[in-house]
Motif scaffolding. Sequence first.
Motif, PDB file in Angstrom:
ATOM      1  N   MET A 173       7.991  21.261  13.320  1.00 50.63           N
ATOM      2  CA  MET A 173       9.241  20.495  13.362  1.00 50.63           C
ATOM      3  C   MET A 173      10.371  21.330  13.950  1.00 50.63           C
ATOM      4  SD  MET A 173       9.640  18.426   9.881  1.00 50.63           S
ATOM      5  CE  MET A 173       8.204  17.656   9.179  1.00 50.63           C
ATOM      6  N   HIS A 174      11.200  20.676  14.742  1.00 50.32           N
ATOM      7  CA  HIS A 174      12.326  21.320  15.405  1.00 50.32           C
ATOM      8  C   HIS A 174      13.585  20.966  14.607  1.00 50.32           C
ATOM      9  CE1 HIS A 174      14.033  22.978  19.165  1.00 50.32           C
ATOM     10  NE2 HIS A 174      15.032  22.131  18.960  1.00 50.32           N
ATOM     11  N   VAL A 175      13.819  21.724  13.536  1.00 52.93           N
ATOM     12  CA  VAL A 175      14.966  21.420  12.667  1.00 52.93           C
ATOM     13  C   VAL A 175      16.192  22.118  13.230  1.00 52.93           C
ATOM     14  CG1 VAL A 175      15.876  21.466  10.312  1.00 52.93           C
ATOM     15  CG2 VAL A 175      13.422  21.211  10.693  1.00 52.93           C
ATOM     16  N   GLY A 177      20.214  21.144  15.412  1.00 56.81           N
ATOM     17  CA  GLY A 177      21.095  20.092  15.922  1.00 56.81           C
ATOM     18  C   GLY A 177      20.808  18.794  15.185  1.00 56.81           C
ATOM     19  N   GLN A 178      20.522  17.735  15.944  1.00 56.40           N
ATOM     20  CA  GLN A 178      20.219  16.451  15.304  1.00 56.40           C
ATOM     21  C   GLN A 178      18.733  16.297  14.990  1.00 56.40           C
ATOM     22  OE1 GLN A 178      21.829  13.596  18.109  1.00 56.40           O
ATOM     23  NE2 GLN A 178      23.923  14.294  17.796  1.00 56.40           N
ATOM     24  N   GLY A 179      17.957  17.345  15.258  1.00 55.92           N
ATOM     25  CA  GLY A 179      16.504  17.234  15.112  1.00 55.92           C
ATOM     26  C   GLY A 179      16.005  17.584  13.728  1.00 55.92           C
ATOM     27  N   GLY A 180      14.741  17.253  13.494  1.00 60.28           N
ATOM     28  CA  GLY A 180      14.084  17.537  12.221  1.00 60.28           C
ATOM     29  C   GLY A 180      13.193  16.375  11.848  1.00 60.28           C
ATOM     30  N   LEU A 181      12.984  16.204  10.542  1.00 55.00           N
ATOM     31  CA  LEU A 181      12.195  15.065  10.074  1.00 55.00           C
ATOM     32  C   LEU A 181      13.107  13.848  10.026  1.00 55.00           C
ATOM     33  CD1 LEU A 181       9.599  13.871   8.918  1.00 55.00           C
ATOM     34  CD2 LEU A 181      10.292  14.716   6.668  1.00 55.00           C
ATOM     35  N   MET A 182      12.649  12.735  10.554  1.00 53.03           N
ATOM     36  CA  MET A 182      13.541  11.581  10.625  1.00 53.03           C
ATOM     37  C   MET A 182      12.985  10.385   9.863  1.00 53.03           C
ATOM     38  SD  MET A 182      15.256  12.406  14.325  1.00 53.03           S
ATOM     39  CE  MET A 182      13.812  13.072  15.087  1.00 53.03           C
ATOM     40  N   ASP A 183      12.408   9.403  10.526  1.00 48.58           N
ATOM     41  CA  ASP A 183      12.129   8.156   9.804  1.00 48.58           C
ATOM     42  C   ASP A 183      10.779   8.185   9.093  1.00 48.58           C
ATOM     43  OD1 ASP A 183      13.047   5.753   8.916  1.00 48.58           O
ATOM     44  OD2 ASP A 183      12.590   4.623  10.728  1.00 48.58           O
ATOM     45  N   VAL A 184      10.647   7.292   8.121  1.00 53.61           N
ATOM     46  CA  VAL A 184       9.382   7.112   7.401  1.00 53.61           C
ATOM     47  C   VAL A 184       9.134   5.620   7.254  1.00 53.61           C
ATOM     48  CG1 VAL A 184      10.624   7.354   5.184  1.00 53.61           C
ATOM     49  CG2 VAL A 184       8.131   7.564   5.236  1.00 53.61           C
ATOM     50  N   MET A 185       7.872   5.216   7.406  1.00 54.69           N
ATOM     51  CA  MET A 185       7.521   3.806   7.207  1.00 54.69           C
ATOM     52  C   MET A 185       6.161   3.718   6.525  1.00 54.69           C
ATOM     53  SD  MET A 185       6.933   0.754  10.006  1.00 54.69           S
ATOM     54  CE  MET A 185       5.385   1.403  10.629  1.00 54.69           C
ATOM     55  N   HIS A 186       6.074   2.865   5.522  1.00 55.69           N
ATOM     56  CA  HIS A 186       4.793   2.547   4.898  1.00 55.69           C
ATOM     57  C   HIS A 186       4.297   1.248   5.500  1.00 55.69           C
ATOM     58  CE1 HIS A 186       2.480   0.310   1.792  1.00 55.69           C
ATOM     59  NE2 HIS A 186       1.865   1.467   1.675  1.00 55.69           N
ATOM     60  N   TRP A 187       2.996   1.183   5.795  1.00 57.33           N
ATOM     61  CA  TRP A 187       2.436  -0.060   6.335  1.00 57.33           C
ATOM     62  C   TRP A 187       1.086  -0.334   5.715  1.00 57.33           C
ATOM     63  CZ3 TRP A 187      -1.521  -1.012  10.306  1.00 57.33           C
ATOM     64  CH2 TRP A 187      -1.606  -2.371  10.649  1.00 57.33           C
ATOM     65  N   ASN A 188       0.970  -1.558   5.222  1.00 57.63           N
ATOM     66  CA  ASN A 188      -0.267  -1.994   4.603  1.00 57.63           C
ATOM     67  C   ASN A 188      -1.007  -2.873   5.603  1.00 57.63           C
ATOM     68  OD1 ASN A 188      -2.268  -2.867   2.962  1.00 57.63           O
ATOM     69  ND2 ASN A 188      -0.926  -3.470   1.271  1.00 57.63           N
ATOM     70  N   ASP A 189      -2.127  -2.370   6.107  1.00 58.59           N
ATOM     71  CA  ASP A 189      -2.906  -3.117   7.089  1.00 58.59           C
ATOM     72  C   ASP A 189      -3.706  -4.184   6.353  1.00 58.59           C
ATOM     73  OD1 ASP A 189      -4.577  -4.104   8.962  1.00 58.59           O
ATOM     74  OD2 ASP A 189      -5.340  -2.156   9.653  1.00 58.59           O
ATOM     75  N   SER A 190      -3.220  -5.411   6.397  1.00 50.26           N
ATOM     76  CA  SER A 190      -3.828  -6.446   5.554  1.00 50.26           C
ATOM     77  C   SER A 190      -5.239  -6.786   6.026  1.00 50.26           C
ATOM     78  CB  SER A 190      -2.945  -7.694   5.518  1.00 50.26           C
ATOM     79  OG  SER A 190      -2.675  -8.108   6.830  1.00 50.26           O
ATOM     80  N   THR A 191      -5.559  -6.496   7.303  1.00 47.31           N
ATOM     81  CA  THR A 191      -6.912  -6.818   7.757  1.00 47.31           C
ATOM     82  C   THR A 191      -7.940  -5.841   7.174  1.00 47.31           C
ATOM     83  OG1 THR A 191      -6.517  -5.548   9.766  1.00 47.31           O
ATOM     84  CG2 THR A 191      -6.209  -7.931   9.906  1.00 47.31           C
ATOM     85  N   SER A 192      -7.587  -4.557   7.075  1.00 44.29           N
ATOM     86  CA  SER A 192      -8.558  -3.579   6.559  1.00 44.29           C
ATOM     87  C   SER A 192      -8.273  -3.169   5.122  1.00 44.29           C
ATOM     88  CB  SER A 192      -8.532  -2.326   7.442  1.00 44.29           C
ATOM     89  OG  SER A 192      -7.279  -1.679   7.273  1.00 44.29           O
ATOM     90  N   GLY A 193      -7.068  -3.484   4.642  1.00 39.91           N
ATOM     91  CA  GLY A 193      -6.685  -3.029   3.309  1.00 39.91           C
ATOM     92  C   GLY A 193      -6.242  -1.574   3.277  1.00 39.91           C
ATOM     93  N   ASN A 194      -6.229  -0.897   4.452  1.00 41.95           N
ATOM     94  CA  ASN A 194      -5.789   0.506   4.486  1.00 41.95           C
ATOM     95  C   ASN A 194      -4.271   0.591   4.486  1.00 41.95           C
ATOM     96  OD1 ASN A 194      -8.397   1.407   4.643  1.00 41.95           O
ATOM     97  ND2 ASN A 194      -8.398   1.425   6.901  1.00 41.95           N
ATOM     98  N   GLU A 195      -3.757   1.623   3.802  1.00 38.63           N
ATOM     99  CA  GLU A 195      -2.312   1.857   3.813  1.00 38.63           C
ATOM    100  C   GLU A 195      -2.015   3.127   4.596  1.00 38.63           C
ATOM    101  OE1 GLU A 195      -0.225   1.324   0.033  1.00 38.63           O
ATOM    102  OE2 GLU A 195      -2.135   0.590  -0.765  1.00 38.63           O
ATOM    103  N   TRP A 196      -0.917   3.104   5.309  1.00 39.33           N
ATOM    104  CA  TRP A 196      -0.551   4.228   6.173  1.00 39.33           C
ATOM    105  C   TRP A 196       0.900   4.629   5.964  1.00 39.33           C
ATOM    106  CZ3 TRP A 196      -4.325   6.310   9.175  1.00 39.33           C
ATOM    107  CH2 TRP A 196      -5.462   5.510   9.423  1.00 39.33           C
TER     108      TRP A 196
END
Length: 470
Positions: A173-175, A177-196
Motif C-alpha cells: 500500500m502507498h500510504v 498524500g491522498q493514498g492508502g487503503l480506501m473503499d470496502v464493499m461486501h458482496w453476496n453472490d446469490s448465484t453461488s452463495g459465496n461472499e466476497w
Amino acid sequence: MRYPTILLIPIGIVAAALTWQTNESGPPAEQVAPQVYSQWCSSCHGPKGRDFIDREWKFGSSEQDIQRIIRDGYPLLGMPGYAETLSADDINTLSAFLLEQAASERGFSPTPPDEIQSTDLRIRVNTLVSGLETPWGMDFVDDTTLLITEREGRIWKLSAGKLHALDGLPNDMHVKGQGGLMDVMHWNDSTSGNEWIYLTYSKNKPGDPDYSATALIRAPWNDQGDSFNNWEELFVAEPYEKTHRHYGSRVAIGGDGKLYLTCGERGMRDVHPQTLSTSPGKVHRFNPDGSIPKDNPFLNEPNARPSIWSWGHRNPQGMIAHPISGEIWTHEHGPKGGDELNVARKGRNYGWPKITFGRNYVGTIITRDTAMVGLQQPIHYWLPSIGPCGMEMVYGGPWPESWQTDLLVGSLSFEYLERVEVESGRVTSRERLLDGFGRVRDIARNAQGEIFVAIEGAGTVLHLEPILSE
Ligand code: HEC
C-alpha cells in the motif's frame, strides 16, 4: 469550544510585527490572514487553519520554508503554488498565521450532539466509534457487522459494539498524500452463495514505490477468523504515476449486477481523462470476478482499455447504485468550484478538463467552456466546491417520506453532511447537517435502511436515527 481561542484573539507580537511590515493602509494583518486563508486555502486545509494546528511540518517549520511552499507549491502532493496569485505581503501574512496555528494545541475533538435538527426532522446521533485516524470506507457484511477502512492501512470489523482489527492486508500500500487503503464493499453472490470483500487502495509500483496506482482486489469472506487471505488482484488502473493524489476509488455493484470502480486522474488532467488508452480519470465496469463484460462500450475501439465505462472524470470519490433504477450515480471533486453530480452512463464523456464549472486552485482560468457538443452536463455542480466524498441514498427504513431518495453527500472542505433532494433528475434543495464536526468521508446504509456516517478529525462513526412522533 471546538476551535482553540487563539483564532479569535489578536496575534500579539507576531501580528504587531506584521502590521509594521505590511502596507500602512488596509486592514491589519490579523484580519487579512483569515480572509485570504478562507478564500484560497480552506478548501483543502480546513476552515480556520485547522489542518495546521499542532502540525509536524513536512517541509520545514521556518517562516522561509513555509513561504517557499506557499509560493512554489508541491505539485506531487497536490499543493498549488501561489506565486502568481498572492502578493509577497499576503504570503508573509499567511505563513505567520499558519505558524500561530501550528503552535496551538490540537483543540479539535468535537463531540457531536445527541440530537440535531433538520428542516423537517429531529435526528438522534449515536456515536458508535471514535478515535479512528482517517476512516475512509464502510460497508455492512450483515445486519449487525460493519467493516470500516482507515486510509492509513487498517481495516476494522465493528460488531456487537466492539471493534476488531482484521489482518492480512496487502503489504504494497502507498500510504502517502491522498493514498492508502480506501473503499470496502461486501458482496453476496446469490448465484453461488459465496461472499466476497472488495477493497480499493493505492498500490506501489512493483520495484519502484515512488509510483502508485489505484488497485481493486477481492478475497472470500466467511467471517471465520480475524485475518484475510487469498487476495485476488482484479485490476490496477495503470499507468502508475508519481503523484500521490486523485485516486478516486469507490466501488459498487450496479443494478445490472456488474462491478463498477471510479478512478481519479491522478492530478494529471492533461494526460488521462480525455484518452481511452489509459485507466485514470474513468469509471470502469467489470463482471464481479474482474473479467470484462461483453457489452462494455469500447471493446472495438483500437487502444482503448476494455474496462472503461465512462470517461472525462476528475476525482470521483462517491458512487452508488440507485436503489430503484440501478443506475450508477457518481460525484467528483472539481478544482476550485465545479464539483459534479453525475449519472455515469455507458460510453459517455463527462468533459474534464475540456469543460468545467471550476477554476484552477490559484484562481486562473482552466477553460471558459462549461458545455460542448458530445460532452455530458452534470445533474448538479457545486459552487463553491464542497469537496464531496462518500454518498448514499436514503431509502426505506425509519426515514419519513420527505427524506426518501434524498442523497447524503459528505463535505470534506466545509465539514458537514449534505442532504440533497433530487427530483426528476434535478437538485431541488440542499441542506447542511452535522455542521462542523470534521470532514465527512463516507456514508453507509444497512439492509434496514439505517444511516451511518464516518467523520475524520474525531475519527467517529455515527448512527443517525430519525425521532418520529407517533
Ligand atoms: C488543492 C488543495 C490545496 C490548496 C487549495 C492549498 N493547499 Fe497547501 N497543501 C496541500 C497538500 C495536499 C499539501 C501536502 C500535504 C499536507 O501536508 O497536508 C499541502 C501542504 C502545504 C504546506 C506545507 C505543510 C508542511 O507540513 O510542510 C503549507 C505551508 C501549505 N500547504 C499552505 C497552504 C496555503 C497557505 C494555502 C492557501 C494559499 C494552501 N496551502 C492551499 C493542498 C492544498
